[in-house]
Write a protein that holds these residues in place. Structure first.
Motif, PDB file in Angstrom:
ATOM      1  N   ILE A   1     -74.171  32.176   9.618  1.00  0.00           N
ATOM      2  CA  ILE A   1     -75.123  33.058   8.947  1.00  0.00           C
ATOM      3  C   ILE A   1     -76.554  32.515   9.068  1.00  0.00           C
ATOM      4  O   ILE A   1     -77.513  33.287   9.130  1.00  0.00           O
ATOM      5  CB  ILE A   1     -74.714  33.322   7.479  1.00  0.00           C
ATOM      6  N   GLY A   2     -76.706  31.202   9.143  1.00  0.00           N
ATOM      7  CA  GLY A   2     -78.042  30.619   9.337  1.00  0.00           C
ATOM      8  C   GLY A   2     -78.675  31.093  10.631  1.00  0.00           C
ATOM      9  O   GLY A   2     -79.858  31.456  10.668  1.00  0.00           O
TER      10      GLY A   2
ATOM     11  N   PRO B   1     -94.435  18.966   7.511  1.00  0.00           N
ATOM     12  CA  PRO B   1     -93.926  18.213   6.350  1.00  0.00           C
ATOM     13  C   PRO B   1     -92.626  18.822   5.832  1.00  0.00           C
ATOM     14  O   PRO B   1     -92.422  20.036   5.917  1.00  0.00           O
ATOM     15  CB  PRO B   1     -95.045  18.323   5.322  1.00  0.00           C
ATOM     16  N   LEU B   2     -91.778  17.969   5.309  1.00  0.00           N
ATOM     17  CA  LEU B   2     -90.445  18.370   4.857  1.00  0.00           C
ATOM     18  C   LEU B   2     -90.471  19.536   3.867  1.00  0.00           C
ATOM     19  O   LEU B   2     -89.630  20.426   3.924  1.00  0.00           O
ATOM     20  CB  LEU B   2     -89.760  17.158   4.229  1.00  0.00           C
ATOM     21  N   GLU B   3     -91.466  19.557   2.984  1.00  0.00           N
ATOM     22  CA  GLU B   3     -91.528  20.624   1.982  1.00  0.00           C
ATOM     23  C   GLU B   3     -91.897  21.981   2.586  1.00  0.00           C
ATOM     24  O   GLU B   3     -91.746  23.010   1.935  1.00  0.00           O
ATOM     25  CB  GLU B   3     -92.474  20.262   0.828  1.00  0.00           C
ATOM     26  N   ARG B   4     -92.330  21.996   3.855  1.00  0.00           N
ATOM     27  CA  ARG B   4     -92.599  23.271   4.532  1.00  0.00           C
ATOM     28  C   ARG B   4     -91.476  23.609   5.522  1.00  0.00           C
ATOM     29  O   ARG B   4     -91.659  24.379   6.453  1.00  0.00           O
ATOM     30  CB  ARG B   4     -93.963  23.248   5.230  1.00  0.00           C
ATOM     31  N   SER B   5     -90.305  23.031   5.273  1.00  0.00           N
ATOM     32  CA  SER B   5     -89.123  23.395   6.065  1.00  0.00           C
ATOM     33  C   SER B   5     -88.169  24.156   5.151  1.00  0.00           C
ATOM     34  O   SER B   5     -88.192  23.975   3.938  1.00  0.00           O
ATOM     35  CB  SER B   5     -88.436  22.141   6.620  1.00  0.00           C
ATOM     36  N   LEU B   6     -87.361  25.019   5.759  1.00  0.00           N
ATOM     37  CA  LEU B   6     -86.328  25.727   5.002  1.00  0.00           C
ATOM     38  C   LEU B   6     -85.067  25.758   5.858  1.00  0.00           C
ATOM     39  O   LEU B   6     -85.080  26.280   6.970  1.00  0.00           O
ATOM     40  CB  LEU B   6     -86.780  27.157   4.667  1.00  0.00           C
ATOM     41  N   THR B   7     -84.011  25.139   5.337  1.00  0.00           N
ATOM     42  CA  THR B   7     -82.726  25.094   6.037  1.00  0.00           C
ATOM     43  C   THR B   7     -81.831  26.185   5.462  1.00  0.00           C
ATOM     44  O   THR B   7     -81.664  26.275   4.253  1.00  0.00           O
ATOM     45  CB  THR B   7     -82.084  23.703   5.859  1.00  0.00           C
ATOM     46  N   ILE B   8     -81.268  27.000   6.346  1.00  0.00           N
ATOM     47  CA  ILE B   8     -80.477  28.171   5.930  1.00  0.00           C
ATOM     48  C   ILE B   8     -79.019  27.947   6.321  1.00  0.00           C
ATOM     49  O   ILE B   8     -78.726  27.643   7.479  1.00  0.00           O
ATOM     50  CB  ILE B   8     -81.017  29.450   6.591  1.00  0.00           C
ATOM     51  N   LEU B   9     -78.118  28.125   5.353  1.00  0.00           N
ATOM     52  CA  LEU B   9     -76.712  27.815   5.607  1.00  0.00           C
ATOM     53  C   LEU B   9     -75.783  28.682   4.769  1.00  0.00           C
ATOM     54  O   LEU B   9     -76.198  29.303   3.799  1.00  0.00           O
ATOM     55  CB  LEU B   9     -76.449  26.343   5.258  1.00  0.00           C
ATOM     56  N   ASP B  10     -74.524  28.673   5.163  1.00  0.00           N
ATOM     57  CA  ASP B  10     -73.450  29.335   4.415  1.00  0.00           C
ATOM     58  C   ASP B  10     -73.010  28.419   3.277  1.00  0.00           C
ATOM     59  O   ASP B  10     -73.084  27.207   3.396  1.00  0.00           O
ATOM     60  CB  ASP B  10     -72.266  29.613   5.349  1.00  0.00           C
ATOM     61  N   ASP B  11     -72.571  29.022   2.161  1.00  0.00           N
ATOM     62  CA  ASP B  11     -72.125  28.222   1.019  1.00  0.00           C
ATOM     63  C   ASP B  11     -70.868  28.827   0.410  1.00  0.00           C
ATOM     64  O   ASP B  11     -70.887  29.917  -0.153  1.00  0.00           O
ATOM     65  CB  ASP B  11     -73.241  28.140  -0.029  1.00  0.00           C
TER      66      ASP B  11
ATOM     67  N   LYS C   1     -83.614  24.396   0.763  1.00  0.00           N
ATOM     68  CA  LYS C   1     -82.434  25.021   1.381  1.00  0.00           C
ATOM     69  C   LYS C   1     -82.270  26.432   0.846  1.00  0.00           C
ATOM     70  O   LYS C   1     -82.488  26.673  -0.341  1.00  0.00           O
ATOM     71  CB  LYS C   1     -81.171  24.222   1.036  1.00  0.00           C
ATOM     72  N   LEU C   2     -81.854  27.327   1.717  1.00  0.00           N
ATOM     73  CA  LEU C   2     -81.454  28.670   1.312  1.00  0.00           C
ATOM     74  C   LEU C   2     -79.951  28.750   1.561  1.00  0.00           C
ATOM     75  O   LEU C   2     -79.502  28.687   2.705  1.00  0.00           O
ATOM     76  CB  LEU C   2     -82.196  29.734   2.130  1.00  0.00           C
ATOM     77  N   ARG C   3     -79.213  28.850   0.482  1.00  0.00           N
ATOM     78  CA  ARG C   3     -77.744  28.905   0.563  1.00  0.00           C
ATOM     79  C   ARG C   3     -77.297  30.365   0.447  1.00  0.00           C
ATOM     80  O   ARG C   3     -77.600  31.019  -0.546  1.00  0.00           O
ATOM     81  CB  ARG C   3     -77.123  28.060  -0.549  1.00  0.00           C
ATOM     82  N   PHE C   4     -76.568  30.823   1.436  1.00  0.00           N
ATOM     83  CA  PHE C   4     -76.080  32.199   1.515  1.00  0.00           C
ATOM     84  C   PHE C   4     -74.615  32.179   1.097  1.00  0.00           C
ATOM     85  O   PHE C   4     -73.769  31.608   1.796  1.00  0.00           O
ATOM     86  CB  PHE C   4     -76.225  32.667   2.969  1.00  0.00           C
ATOM     87  N   GLY C   5     -74.315  32.751  -0.064  1.00  0.00           N
ATOM     88  CA  GLY C   5     -72.944  32.736  -0.562  1.00  0.00           C
ATOM     89  C   GLY C   5     -71.988  33.489   0.352  1.00  0.00           C
ATOM     90  O   GLY C   5     -72.268  34.615   0.754  1.00  0.00           O
ATOM     91  N   ILE C   6     -70.884  32.828   0.691  1.00  0.00           N
ATOM     92  CA  ILE C   6     -69.856  33.489   1.515  1.00  0.00           C
ATOM     93  C   ILE C   6     -68.554  33.642   0.718  1.00  0.00           C
ATOM     94  O   ILE C   6     -67.592  34.226   1.199  1.00  0.00           O
ATOM     95  CB  ILE C   6     -69.590  32.742   2.842  1.00  0.00           C
ATOM     96  N   GLY C   7     -68.531  33.089  -0.515  1.00  0.00           N
ATOM     97  CA  GLY C   7     -67.324  33.167  -1.329  1.00  0.00           C
ATOM     98  C   GLY C   7     -66.266  32.198  -0.842  1.00  0.00           C
ATOM     99  O   GLY C   7     -66.471  31.440   0.105  1.00  0.00           O
ATOM    100  N   ASN C   8     -65.121  32.236  -1.507  1.00  0.00           N
ATOM    101  CA  ASN C   8     -64.015  31.341  -1.124  1.00  0.00           C
ATOM    102  C   ASN C   8     -62.683  32.077  -1.251  1.00  0.00           C
ATOM    103  O   ASN C   8     -61.714  31.560  -1.778  1.00  0.00           O
ATOM    104  CB  ASN C   8     -64.030  30.063  -1.962  1.00  0.00           C
ATOM    105  N   ASP C   9     -62.669  33.286  -0.726  1.00  0.00           N
ATOM    106  CA  ASP C   9     -61.507  34.156  -0.831  1.00  0.00           C
ATOM    107  C   ASP C   9     -60.548  33.915   0.339  1.00  0.00           C
ATOM    108  O   ASP C   9     -60.479  34.696   1.282  1.00  0.00           O
ATOM    109  CB  ASP C   9     -61.992  35.620  -0.858  1.00  0.00           C
ATOM    110  N   PHE C  10     -59.866  32.771   0.282  1.00  0.00           N
ATOM    111  CA  PHE C  10     -58.923  32.436   1.351  1.00  0.00           C
ATOM    112  C   PHE C  10     -57.735  31.692   0.763  1.00  0.00           C
ATOM    113  O   PHE C  10     -57.857  31.024  -0.262  1.00  0.00           O
ATOM    114  CB  PHE C  10     -59.603  31.588   2.441  1.00  0.00           C
TER     115      PHE C  10
END
Length: 191
Positions: free
Chosen positions: A22-23, A82-92, A128-137
């Protein structure tokens, strides 16, 4: 003003548009909206988006998820961002599909991409921007779930959340992380 937008995922067609990628999908949607094109560079696919006078260097690491930190560190250093001007996008997995969350810092939460970035940067204090994917497995099926494609009934909601994530990136760039947090952290996304 330059920003690094790092969308996490794995390269290869078998991983395209899976939950774990998703990132990549959000970084691609952001680049597309701002008419930036990805090219293959060192350790990542890179697109440079010009947004109202600011530059967003978008990367999708080509290192595979477990080595994402190599690419993130390289591009932060190369572009002198600078680190504070970065945004890491990932599944959560810990967030339901109806949620997203931005935070200025925080643990890896068991996510291998974040573990790698944390090891490369020697800190957990990066946005970080965490994109919820749930845990329905079913028990024991986490890898198949994370590396699996979205269910048909999830696709419209995922698309809506991608659009909202793109707006949140713009908010992060122009109004700061607090405003971006206010925009998405307490929202429930439904159709």
């Amino acid at each position: 003003m330059k920003y690094l937008i790092a969308g996490l995922g794995n390269i290869g067609n078998e991983y395209a548009h899976t939950r774990h990628n998703i990132g990549f999908d959000i970084a691609a949607a952001f680049a597309l909206k701002h008419e930036a094109t990805f090219r293959s560079e060192r350790l990542a696919y890179v697109a440079e988006a010009k947004v109202r006078g600011r530059i967003a260097v978008c990367i999708c690491p080509t290192t595979f998820m477990n080595l994402s930190g190599k690419a993130v560190k390289y591009w932060l250093d190369k572009e002198k961002i600078p680190l504070e001007r970065s945004l890491t996008i990932l599944d959560d997995l810990a967030l339901p599909l109806s949620k997203m969350r931005i935070k200025p810092e925080g643990s890896d939460g068991g996510h291998n991409g974040l573990k790698s970035i944390q090891a490369s940067l020697n800190t957990t204090a990066y946005p970080k921007l965490r994109f919820g994917i749930g845990n329905d497995f079913p028990k024991g099926m986490q890898v198949d779930f994370v590396l699996g494609k979205w269910r048909k009934e999830e696709e419209a909601l995922v698309q809506l959340k991608i659009e909202k994530a793109v707006i949140a990136i713009e908010t992060f760039m122009f109004q700061g992380i607090e405003a971006a947090m206010n925009e998405i952290n307490n929202k429930i996304y439904t159709l």
